[in-house]
Design an enzyme around this catalytic site. Sequence first.
Site, PDB file in Angstrom:
ATOM      1  N   ASP A   1      18.351 -99.562  69.988  1.00  0.00           N
ATOM      2  CA  ASP A   1      18.459-100.682  70.926  1.00  0.00           C
ATOM      3  C   ASP A   1      19.735-100.583  71.766  1.00  0.00           C
ATOM      4  OD1 ASP A   1      17.685-102.995  72.169  1.00  0.00           O
ATOM      5  OD2 ASP A   1      18.308-104.335  70.553  1.00  0.00           O
TER       6      ASP A   1
ATOM      7  N   HIS B   1      17.637 -95.721  79.596  1.00  0.00           N
ATOM      8  CA  HIS B   1      16.536 -95.136  78.820  1.00  0.00           C
ATOM      9  C   HIS B   1      16.621 -93.614  78.861  1.00  0.00           C
ATOM     10  CE1 HIS B   1      14.913 -99.005  78.116  1.00  0.00           C
ATOM     11  NE2 HIS B   1      14.510 -99.232  79.347  1.00  0.00           N
TER      12      HIS B   1
ATOM     13  N   ASN C   1       7.149-105.010  73.753  1.00  0.00           N
ATOM     14  CA  ASN C   1       7.729-104.374  74.944  1.00  0.00           C
ATOM     15  C   ASN C   1       6.732-104.255  76.107  1.00  0.00           C
ATOM     16  OD1 ASN C   1       9.843-102.127  72.993  1.00  0.00           O
ATOM     17  ND2 ASN C   1      10.382-104.066  73.977  1.00  0.00           N
TER      18      ASN C   1
ATOM     19  N   TRP D   1      23.650-100.658  78.131  1.00  0.00           N
ATOM     20  CA  TRP D   1      24.488 -99.467  78.356  1.00  0.00           C
ATOM     21  C   TRP D   1      24.515 -99.132  79.848  1.00  0.00           C
ATOM     22  CZ3 TRP D   1      23.797 -94.463  80.236  1.00  0.00           C
ATOM     23  CH2 TRP D   1      24.772 -93.529  79.873  1.00  0.00           C
TER      24      TRP D   1
END
Length: 246
Positions: free
Chosen positions: A21, A38, A69, A26
């Site tokens: 996760d 990703h 998701n 990020w």
Amino acid sequence: MDYKAQIHIDQLPKHIAIIMDGNGRWAKKQGKLRAFGHKNGTKAVKQTVETCAELGVKNLTLYAFSTENWNRPKLEVQTLMKLLISSLKKEIKTLQENNIRLNAIGNLDDLPTKVSDELNDVIALTKSNNRMVLTLALSYGSRNEILNAVKQISIKVKNNIISPEKIDESVINEHLYTQNLPDVDLLIRTSGEQRISNFLLWQIAYAELYFIETLWPDFTNQELYKAIVSYQNRERRFGKTSEQIR
Ligand code: IPE
Ligand code: IPE
Ligand code: MG
């Protein structure tokens, strides 16, 4: 600290599961789009897979895409599916070189055909590999998995294939997507969230939980080693007393 040197190689967790996760955060931290996170997350995946195999971990399960998701923006879902296809194409070499067998769990029928085709190809190509089983949880939801097991068992009861008295934990295990995998010993979640998010509810019944603040693309070998050292320093009592264990 050299955490690797502290690992007892004869006491490795047999099954490590990771909730990867924090990709989005990020990327955002650097003013980039979530997709960038990703993409960088896949590098951490490759490194973690190779390192687990090298250490001698027998089973690694990665939560890559949950049933929930699907509710993300369409574009993000598309990006993730594309990334999955390209990673599978690219990493078949890594899997073969490291003698790793690919496995997948989840509602695989819900995946776009291009993804499931690629996935099935890699699963078939690696089926004889035996150093480690890498399981990708894709369109995976644990409640859905349990529901599915209940349905399958009910049909067998109805058709007199199994009698209700014969239903025990092993029967349930056999009807889960994870049927041939051992229980999870160590569950790691990155990004600071301390929740399970519908991952392997049955299989983590006695897992050691390990939560870290690190965002997934920043997850390093040192952090993996540290997690294993933490696991090995815990006393797993399974309901017994400390004295009974020693
Ligand atoms: C994990 O990172 C990857 C998937 C769930 C597919 P996130 O995309 O959840 O990143 P955050 O949690 O929003 O930072
Ligand atoms: C869990 O992450 C699913 C994966 C890592 C694939 P999420 O980011 O979707 O989890 P929640 O919704 O924040 O709990
Ligand atoms: Mg998240």
